[in-house]
Design an enzyme around this catalytic site. Structure first.
Site, PDB file in Angstrom:
ATOM      1  N   ASN A 199      32.023 -29.986  13.606  1.00  0.00           N
ATOM      2  CA  ASN A 199      31.147 -30.981  14.214  1.00  0.00           C
ATOM      3  C   ASN A 199      30.457 -30.346  15.420  1.00  0.00           C
ATOM      4  OD1 ASN A 199      30.341 -33.868  15.134  1.00  0.00           O
ATOM      5  ND2 ASN A 199      31.392 -33.010  16.921  1.00  0.00           N
ATOM      6  N   GLU A 200      29.164 -30.548  15.516  1.00  0.00           N
ATOM      7  CA  GLU A 200      28.404 -30.004  16.646  1.00  0.00           C
ATOM      8  C   GLU A 200      28.875 -28.582  16.960  1.00  0.00           C
ATOM      9  OE1 GLU A 200      28.070 -32.890  19.852  1.00  0.00           O
ATOM     10  OE2 GLU A 200      26.907 -34.207  18.569  1.00  0.00           O
ATOM     11  N   GLU A 334      25.552 -39.008  13.267  1.00  0.00           N
ATOM     12  CA  GLU A 334      25.718 -39.665  14.582  1.00  0.00           C
ATOM     13  C   GLU A 334      24.346 -40.124  15.053  1.00  0.00           C
ATOM     14  OE1 GLU A 334      28.145 -37.733  17.552  1.00  0.00           O
ATOM     15  OE2 GLU A 334      29.449 -36.858  16.014  1.00  0.00           O
ATOM     16  N   GLN A 384      29.306 -45.593  17.409  1.00  0.00           N
ATOM     17  CA  GLN A 384      30.422 -45.569  16.494  1.00  0.00           C
ATOM     18  C   GLN A 384      30.847 -46.998  16.184  1.00  0.00           C
ATOM     19  OE1 GLN A 384      33.663 -42.949  17.546  1.00  0.00           O
ATOM     20  NE2 GLN A 384      32.332 -41.372  18.373  1.00  0.00           N
TER      21      GLN A 384
HETATM   22  O1  AHR Z   1      30.034 -39.986  19.616  1.00  0.00           O
HETATM   23  C1  AHR Z   1      30.537 -39.373  20.756  1.00  0.00           C
HETATM   24  C2  AHR Z   1      30.374 -37.861  20.749  1.00  0.00           C
HETATM   25  O2  AHR Z   1      29.018 -37.544  20.725  1.00  0.00           O
HETATM   26  C3  AHR Z   1      30.912 -37.140  19.555  1.00  0.00           C
HETATM   27  O3  AHR Z   1      32.264 -36.844  19.676  1.00  0.00           O
HETATM   28  C4  AHR Z   1      30.115 -35.883  19.517  1.00  0.00           C
HETATM   29  O4  AHR Z   1      29.985 -35.362  18.219  1.00  0.00           O
HETATM   30  C5  AHR Z   1      28.811 -36.285  20.126  1.00  0.00           C
HETATM   31  O5  AHR Z   1      28.389 -35.372  21.075  1.00  0.00           O
END
Ligand code: AHR
Length: 534
Positions: A199-200, A334, A384
């Site tokens: 992730n990222e 996201e 989220q």
């Molecule tokens: O959604 C919160 C954070 O934002 C996540 O953990 C990350 O992937 C993003 O930078």
């Protein structure tokens, strides 16, 4: 300002209309993947512990430890897919900590522990691992969703990824890990199809260069046993408009040959709307309050979010330079607004904010963008689900509320799996004052889809004070009956709280059939017009 629930007025002569929407039934855009209505649950703050998981012995009504009201609400909105366990958390997570007898699972320092400064529950700082793979997959089953697991690339070797796949997907009785799964009560394989590879990875997921990450991606995804099912690998994609990440990653991937593109299902794009300063980007100072804002901040947030369309088309173009047949799709796993701290429904919950009508309008706008690009976007996950950023739900102990964002996801569910239709919108632009200088934003936008004989048209009116009387033309269709559902409020800051759960709610009325079809879209509103065609 229109009355609180002006809703959509029934039909009358087209005189006085200032806007027009034309839905072109003969111009399909592609099938809208149900998965663009996906969700995201990270082990962060109050998302998992308190939000999703209350525990089997809790007084809060639950199904096997999972919050019952959440399950019921998510069934209603036809939730197709849920991403877990992160986010940044994913690249610190050892999946083995979350399997086996719950009482034997280790407690670990949560990735986000350093951010925990307020009065939050100990489980937010020190992960009890009560909610692991079994519980997550069970949650997905209860709500009728597919699981989407994000693997740890930063701090675990590729072998551990293969083992996680084996734990989830190897047939009953076939492997030691399948036996461990069975001992926990899950004899049948979980059949997890979607796997995020980090992730990222350009940031919290390892600070890789795109070339370094491509090498890791290859190492992680080469020759992973699929146990007869599909494995769809999703690469960590660009941050916002980082075209060089997209290009650099794909260039490195094809260095071994163009066939390597076939092993990638999607590239994850992340975009949060947060910089409301109208100035240079500063992650802390650029954010503003979630609930208290001026109209200019309403429009600026929408403007930031509206960048999503150009990000999709921009990255798609870059991807096409290398992946000419566009085998790889975008996975926007996201998205949402991100405000400064201070509006938490539960004091102490980090990265939690109060969604208002502004966020509902933002969400409608964003979902419409995805609907308009069905050939490019295969999945999207609102960030989220609960007790976090653009949350559909807020919960604490026995309190629970559906936010305006949650209502929008319900309104748009009819688009899932439909055929996207080209739709023309013409409406006067919004004019507003941007720190003494005139600024404009589009007047009306939305999307349309056809699911057998059901046409769904969703429309956003971003104007904070003007309704839009609109002639609607459904070119190539005969209307039999229909309904109109609107979400709006006379106060643009309106939101739902644990104490006042129904401040912002849906209002549905029958669509009166007439020609021409004229509807008034109230200011600051999201509307879904559902029509049964002859
Ligand atoms: O959604 C919160 C954070 O934002 C996540 O953990 C990350 O992937 C993003 O930078």
């Amino acid at each position: 300002m229109f009355s609180q629930y002006a809703g959509v007025r029934p039909l009358r002569a087209a005189t006085g209309t200032d806007s027009r929407i034309e839905v072109l039934l003969g111009e399909p855009l592609g099938t809208i993947s149900p998965n663009i209505y996906g969700h995201f649950t990270e082990n962060l703050g109050g998302v998992i512990y308190d939000g999703v998981w209350v525990g089997k012995n809790s007084k809060v009504p639950n199904i096997d430890g999972i919050r019952k009201e959440l399950v019921e609400q998510m069934r209603k909105i036809k939730a197709p897919v849920v991403r877990f366990p992160g986010g940044c958390f994913a690249d610190s997570y050892d999946w083995r900590d979350g399997i086996g007898p719950p009482e034997k699972r280790p407690r670990r320092t949560n990735f986000w522990a350093g951010e925990e400064k307020g009065p939050s529950a100990p489980s937010h700082r020190y992960d009890p691992n009560e909610f692991g793979t079994n519980e997550f997959v069970h949650f997905c089953k209860l709500i009728g969703s597919q699981p989407y697991l994000a693997a740890n690339v930063r701090s675990l070797p590729a072998e551990e990824f293969y083992r996680w796949v084996e734990y989830c997907n190897s047939p009953a009785g076939s492997t030691t890990l399948a036996d461990v799964r069975a001992e926990a009560g899950y004899r049948d394989p979980f059949g997890v199809r979607f796997w995020g590879v980090g992730n990222e990875s350009w940031g919290c997921g390892g600070n890789f260069s795109p070339q370094e990450y491509a090498e890791e991606f290859r190492r992680f995804t080469t020759w992973v046993p699929s146990y007869g099912g599909d494995l769809s690998f999703i690469g960590s994609g660009p941050n916002v408009d980082d075209w060089s990440w997209t290009r650099g990653f794909l260039e490195e991937i094809v260095r071994k040959g163009p066939w390597a593109l076939r092993g990638i299902y999607g590239l994850a794009l992340h975009h949060y709307a947060w910089n409301l300063s109208r100035g240079p980007e500063n992650w802390v100072q650029g954010k503003r309050d979630a609930v208290s804002f001026e109209p200019v901040e309403w429009y600026e947030l929408l403007r930031e979010g509206d960048r999503m369309e150009s990000l999709i088309t921009g990255h798609w173009q870059v991807m096409g330079e290398i992946d000419r047949e566009h085998h790889i799709k975008l996975v926007v796993d996201e998205w949402g607004p991100w405000y400064k701290p201070g509006s938490e429904a539960t004091p102490g919950d980090i990265i939690e904010q109060m969604p208002t009508l502004r966020d509902a309008v933002f969400s409608g706008m964003t979902l419409d963008i995805f609907n308009r690009n069905p050939e490019k976007v295969a999945m999207a996950n609102c960030a989220q689900l609960i007790n976090c950023l653009n949350s559909l739900y807020l919960a604490h102990e026995d309190k629970f509320v559906v936010t305006p964002v949650g209502h929008v996801l319900g309104m748009y569910a009819a688009h899932q799996g439909g055929q996207g239709l080209r739709t023309l919108f013409s409406s006067p632009s919004v004019n507003y004052d941007r720190d003494g200088k005139p600024a404009t934003f589009w007047g009306l936008r939305g999307s349309a889809s056809l699911n057998q004989k059901n046409l769904c048209l969703t429309v956003v009116n971003p104007h904070v004070s003007e309704g839009r009387e609109t002639e609607i033309v459904l070119r190539g269709a005969t209307v039999r009956s229909g309904s109109v559902t609107t979400l709006t409020h006379s106060d643009i800051h309106a939101h739902n709280t644990f104490e006042r759960r129904d401040v912002v709610t849906l209002h549905t009325s029958e669509l009166k059939i007439a020609a021409p079809l004229v509807l008034t879209f109230p200011p600051a509103s999201v509307t879904a017009v559902n029509v049964d065609l002859a």
